[in-house]
Design a protein around this motif. Sequence first.
Motif, PDB file in Angstrom:
ATOM      1  N   LEU A   1      -3.108   6.430   5.142  1.00  0.00           N
ATOM      2  CA  LEU A   1      -2.260   7.341   4.372  1.00  0.00           C
ATOM      3  C   LEU A   1      -3.090   8.434   3.711  1.00  0.00           C
ATOM      4  O   LEU A   1      -2.641   9.565   3.582  1.00  0.00           O
ATOM      5  N   LEU A   2      -4.298   8.096   3.302  1.00  0.00           N
ATOM      6  CA  LEU A   2      -5.177   9.058   2.646  1.00  0.00           C
ATOM      7  C   LEU A   2      -5.635  10.133   3.624  1.00  0.00           C
ATOM      8  O   LEU A   2      -5.699  11.303   3.284  1.00  0.00           O
TER       9      LEU A   2
ATOM     10  N   SER B   1      -5.115   8.772  -8.251  1.00  0.00           N
ATOM     11  CA  SER B   1      -5.354   8.344  -6.866  1.00  0.00           C
ATOM     12  C   SER B   1      -6.671   7.603  -6.731  1.00  0.00           C
ATOM     13  O   SER B   1      -6.759   6.587  -6.048  1.00  0.00           O
TER      14      SER B   1
ATOM     15  N   PHE C   1      -1.506  11.336  -1.004  1.00  0.00           N
ATOM     16  CA  PHE C   1      -2.380  11.194  -2.165  1.00  0.00           C
ATOM     17  C   PHE C   1      -2.723  12.567  -2.702  1.00  0.00           C
ATOM     18  O   PHE C   1      -3.091  13.463  -1.941  1.00  0.00           O
TER      19      PHE C   1
ATOM     20  N   VAL D   1      -3.976   2.213   3.186  1.00  0.00           N
ATOM     21  CA  VAL D   1      -4.276   3.239   2.190  1.00  0.00           C
ATOM     22  C   VAL D   1      -5.159   4.326   2.786  1.00  0.00           C
ATOM     23  O   VAL D   1      -4.917   5.517   2.588  1.00  0.00           O
TER      24      VAL D   1
ATOM     25  N   THR E   1       1.180   3.745  -3.181  1.00  0.00           N
ATOM     26  CA  THR E   1       0.799   5.144  -3.000  1.00  0.00           C
ATOM     27  C   THR E   1       1.836   6.075  -3.600  1.00  0.00           C
ATOM     28  O   THR E   1       1.496   7.061  -4.253  1.00  0.00           O
TER      29      THR E   1
ATOM     30  N   ALA F   1       0.829  -1.208   0.000  1.00  0.00           N
ATOM     31  CA  ALA F   1       0.000   0.000   0.000  1.00  0.00           C
ATOM     32  C   ALA F   1       0.861   1.255   0.000  1.00  0.00           C
ATOM     33  O   ALA F   1       0.608   2.194  -0.765  1.00  0.00           O
TER      34      ALA F   1
END
Length: 127
Positions: free
Chosen positions: A77-78, A95, A89, A74, A28, A24
């Motif tokens: 991180l988003l 994305s 992102f 993800v 990214t 992931a």
Amino acid sequence: MSAPVSVARLGIYALLLVTGALVALAGTLIQAAWFPGGLVLALAGIGGLFYGGVRATGTAAGVLVPGAAWLVAVFLLLGNARPEGDFLFGAGLGSYLFLLGGIVVAVICATAAQIRATGAQRTRVGG
């Protein structure tokens, strides 16, 4: 019938969990760096991980464990914004395709694992 749980199988699941989070993070960064080739490479990495998980375990959990780790990583991180306003992102099309594509790849691999586990035969419809 599912395979018995053993120490080796639990080790494989732990390895898949960690690898899902690492894929992931790598996906990214790569998907935005070399668009559209990076997006294709990131989705291929996701597909390889999920398919490899199914082949290694022989169960649908081989997709679900790294898929859950990938999804959580993800979305962490988003949603992680720094005080400076930086995100990993971007707001671009790549994305969104990475997020949607990763989920679609996970569903396809999990479905294929279920079909193979039930022993369904490939037949023609209507004959």
